[in-house]
Write a protein that holds these residues in place. Structure first.
Motif, mmCIF file in Angstrom:
data_model
loop_
_atom_site.group_PDB
_atom_site.id
_atom_site.type_symbol
_atom_site.label_atom_id
_atom_site.label_comp_id
_atom_site.label_asym_id
_atom_site.label_seq_id
_atom_site.Cartn_x
_atom_site.Cartn_y
_atom_site.Cartn_z
ATOM 1 N N PRO A 9 13.243 32.879 81.985
ATOM 2 C CA PRO A 9 14.053 32.347 83.074
ATOM 3 C C PRO A 9 13.686 33.041 84.380
ATOM 4 O O PRO A 9 13.154 34.153 84.378
ATOM 5 C CB PRO A 9 15.487 32.674 82.654
ATOM 6 N N PRO A 10 13.968 32.403 85.500
ATOM 7 C CA PRO A 10 13.657 33.048 86.781
ATOM 8 C C PRO A 10 14.523 34.297 86.957
ATOM 9 O O PRO A 10 15.666 34.347 86.498
ATOM 10 C CB PRO A 10 13.995 31.980 87.828
ATOM 11 N N PRO A 11 13.983 35.316 87.609
ATOM 12 C CA PRO A 11 14.759 36.548 87.777
ATOM 13 C C PRO A 11 15.926 36.316 88.729
ATOM 14 O O PRO A 11 15.889 35.439 89.586
ATOM 15 C CB PRO A 11 13.752 37.529 88.378
ATOM 16 N N PRO A 12 16.974 37.104 88.569
ATOM 17 C CA PRO A 12 18.113 36.956 89.471
ATOM 18 C C PRO A 12 17.717 37.397 90.888
ATOM 19 O O PRO A 12 16.774 38.169 91.071
ATOM 20 C CB PRO A 12 19.171 37.889 88.872
ATOM 21 N N PRO A 13 18.429 36.914 91.897
ATOM 22 C CA PRO A 13 18.084 37.319 93.267
ATOM 23 C C PRO A 13 18.372 38.806 93.478
ATOM 24 O O PRO A 13 19.201 39.405 92.795
ATOM 25 C CB PRO A 13 18.991 36.448 94.136
ATOM 26 N N LEU A 14 17.659 39.379 94.436
ATOM 27 C CA LEU A 14 17.868 40.786 94.747
ATOM 28 C C LEU A 14 19.261 40.991 95.333
ATOM 29 O O LEU A 14 19.762 40.143 96.072
ATOM 30 C CB LEU A 14 16.820 41.266 95.752
ATOM 31 N N PRO A 15 19.892 42.111 94.997
ATOM 32 C CA PRO A 15 21.229 42.352 95.548
ATOM 33 C C PRO A 15 21.155 42.602 97.058
ATOM 34 O O PRO A 15 20.204 43.192 97.564
ATOM 35 C CB PRO A 15 21.709 43.595 94.799
ATOM 36 N N ARG A 16 22.151 42.128 97.770
ATOM 37 C CA ARG A 16 22.225 42.315 99.221
ATOM 38 C C ARG A 16 23.186 43.461 99.511
ATOM 39 O O ARG A 16 24.295 43.495 98.994
ATOM 40 C CB ARG A 16 22.748 41.050 99.895
ATOM 41 N N PRO A 17 22.761 44.422 100.332
ATOM 42 C CA PRO A 17 23.675 45.515 100.668
ATOM 43 C C PRO A 17 24.777 45.022 101.600
ATOM 44 O O PRO A 17 24.619 44.035 102.326
ATOM 45 C CB PRO A 17 22.778 46.532 101.365
#
Length: 133
Positions: free
Chosen positions: A60-68
């Protein structure tokens, strides 16, 4: 010092050190080995194709990067942006007004202090190695 005595002792040690190997008078001749003119010819003609996976699994596609959060983003900009601006001005020979230099230095210090202040206080679980399933 007894230089002569030391030389005699060393000479006797060397002369009496272990058994000497018996060497043959004539060495046996070694036949030269002809090198293969094309050592990689077998790999060039018919490369082994990479086998396709049988089940056709597509991850599956990786989850989006977390936003600070906004406050932490401003602190990170202060920690990395302020020294970068000061270094760039120094390398280009641009003279900054005193208040701007003071604000850039205080932005760096303030961002660093804020990030350290917001760090978690409790220690991590020692058995947690960070792996997720």
């Amino acid at each position: 010092m007894q230089r002569g005595n030391d030389d005699e002792v060393w000479r006797s040690i060397v002369e009496n050190y272990g058994e000497r190997p018996q060497l043959d008078d004539a060495p046996t001749p070694v036949e030269p080995v002809e090198p293969d003119p094309e050592p990689y010819a077998a790999y060039v003609d018919d490369p082994d194709p990479v086998p396709e996976p049988e089940d056709g699994f597509v991850p599956p596609p990786p989850p989006p990067l977390p936003r600070p959060t906004r406050d932490r983003m401003i602190a990170w900009i202060g920690v990395f942006g302020s020294p970068a601006i000061l270094l760039l001005c120094l390398l280009l020979g641009v003279s900054l007004p005193g208040i701007v230099s003071y604000l850039l230095v205080s932005g760096f210090v303030g961002g660093f202090v804020y990030l350290v202040w917001r760090m978690p206080r409790e220690p991590r679980d020692p058995s947690d190695d960070g792996a997720r399933v």
